[in-house]
Write a protein that holds these residues in place. Structure first.
Motif, PDB file in Angstrom:
ATOM      1  N   THR A 155       0.832  -1.197   0.000  1.00  0.00           N
ATOM      2  CA  THR A 155       0.000   0.000   0.000  1.00  0.00           C
ATOM      3  C   THR A 155       0.866   1.246   0.000  1.00  0.00           C
ATOM      4  OG1 THR A 155      -0.115   0.088   2.434  1.00  0.00           O
ATOM      5  CG2 THR A 155      -1.793  -1.217   1.294  1.00  0.00           C
ATOM      6  N   SER A 156       0.218   2.401   0.069  1.00  0.00           N
ATOM      7  CA  SER A 156       0.928   3.680   0.044  1.00  0.00           C
ATOM      8  C   SER A 156       1.306   4.164   1.436  1.00  0.00           C
ATOM      9  CB  SER A 156       0.033   4.747  -0.620  1.00  0.00           C
ATOM     10  OG  SER A 156      -0.413   4.328  -1.887  1.00  0.00           O
ATOM     11  N   TYR A 157       1.102   3.337   2.454  1.00  0.00           N
ATOM     12  CA  TYR A 157       1.322   3.764   3.830  1.00  0.00           C
ATOM     13  C   TYR A 157       2.385   2.897   4.496  1.00  0.00           C
ATOM     14  CZ  TYR A 157      -3.029   6.172   2.850  1.00  0.00           C
ATOM     15  OH  TYR A 157      -3.992   6.957   2.288  1.00  0.00           O
TER      16      TYR A 157
ATOM     17  N   LYS B 260      -8.469   6.606   1.814  1.00  0.00           N
ATOM     18  CA  LYS B 260      -7.669   5.889   0.831  1.00  0.00           C
ATOM     19  C   LYS B 260      -7.046   4.639   1.445  1.00  0.00           C
ATOM     20  CE  LYS B 260      -3.833   6.415  -2.436  1.00  0.00           C
ATOM     21  NZ  LYS B 260      -2.762   7.321  -2.938  1.00  0.00           N
TER      22      LYS B 260
ATOM     23  N   GLU C 248      -7.393   0.813   0.137  1.00  0.00           N
ATOM     24  CA  GLU C 248      -6.228   0.006  -0.226  1.00  0.00           C
ATOM     25  C   GLU C 248      -6.168  -1.285   0.602  1.00  0.00           C
ATOM     26  OE1 GLU C 248      -2.506   1.962  -0.428  1.00  0.00           O
ATOM     27  OE2 GLU C 248      -3.246   3.667  -1.596  1.00  0.00           O
TER      28      GLU C 248
END
Length: 297
Positions: free
Chosen positions: A40-42, A60, A64
């Protein structure tokens, strides 16, 4: 499966419902926080703060998490929206309501003036206290019946407090969400780890079912018809149609994993490593953009 920390006491009911479902989804996916960070983006620390209630989870991130776990995000987004509205309406600590009229400069007052001012304040506070009592009575009536009792308890010209409306919406969403979970049997905490048949995961994918591979060339690249991704990261315990697509393409390229069930297991990872080695890629068994590009040639 990790033992989760207890959520902070100040966590609202709607926020708690959302975090409980996100925790269950993460646990049933068998993904660690580090694995979530890689997909993911985290970052890992961000997921730790979100899932332990230290920081509100972004929309978001909810989407995700549902995507990497192979489940439909709609019900989670409904819970998120309810929690977001509750956060927006929550009072800010340490901030008092602004006075309705300009404040006057402080002036010395006599004991008689102090006594008179106290009586006036007592008269001003009485309607507010009566209004609070009326709201409590209205809330109790609304809980006892659906609409008829509520209309009888609300006085003309008044509206039902927004907080009770949000609470009712959150309760309805929680009940509907729980019914969907029991139907899918994907998030049942007491269910055995081994399933005897296909298990619904989301978006039409069934865990435990074998899928057909009909690879063809379309728009200059190979496609098996299960997914058109070229960027999804796949590693051990990844599930879904992206994995089915990768398994079919590996077989087409001469590195068959032997199974086409959408579960990224050791056999699939071994086939991916052999493919990466043959095409001079990084041999880590993780299917990413570079490996996808070679698989679809």
């Amino acid at each position: 499966m990790p033992r989760w920390k207890e959520l902070p006491a100040e966590t609202s009911n709607s926020e708690r419902q959302l975090l409980v479902q996100l925790r269950r989804l993460k646990d049933h996916s068998d993904l660690s926080l580090a694995a979530l960070a890689s997909r993911t983006s985290y970052s890992r620390s961000s997921w730790e703060r979100y899932l332990n209630g230290k920081k509100p989870v972004p929309r978001k991130a909810v989407e995700e998490l549902a995507r990497v776990c192979g489940t439909e995000p709609t019900r989670l987004i409904v819970l998120y929206d309810v929690a977001e509205r509750a956060r927006a309406k929550a009072p800010v600590p340490g901030r008092a309501d602004e006075p309705s009229s300009p404040t006057r400069p402080a002036q010395p007052s006599s004991p008689a003036q102090d006594q008179e001012q106290g009586q006036e304040q007592g008269r001003e506070q009485t309607p507010d206290q009566d209004q609070d009592q009326d709201q409590d009575q209205e809330s109790a009536s609304a809980s006892a019946s659906a609409s008829t009792s509520a209309s009888a308890s609300v006085r003309p010209g008044r509206t039902v407090p927004l907080g009770w409306t949000l609470a009712a919406v959150a309760l309805a969403v929680a009940v509907a969400f729980g019914a969907g979970v029991l139907t899918a049997r994907g998030w049942d905490d007491e269910a055995p780890a081994e399933k005897t048949g296909p298990v619904a995961v989301g978006a039409g994918y069934l865990r435990g079912q074998t899928y057909k591979c009909a690879v063809r060339r379309q728009d200059g690249e190979l496609r098996a018809g299960h997914s058109d991704t070229r960027e999804m990261l796949l590693d051990i315990n990844s599930t879904g149609f992206d994995v089915v697509e990768a398994q079919c393409l590996l077989r087409e390229q001469g590195f068959s994993p032997g199974v086409f069930d959408g579960l990224y297991d050791e056999r699939t990872k071994g086939a991916a490593k052999k493919f990466q080695q043959a095409h001079h890629l990084v041999v880590d068994g993780i299917i990413g953009p570079d490996t996808w590009r070679e698989l679809r040639r």
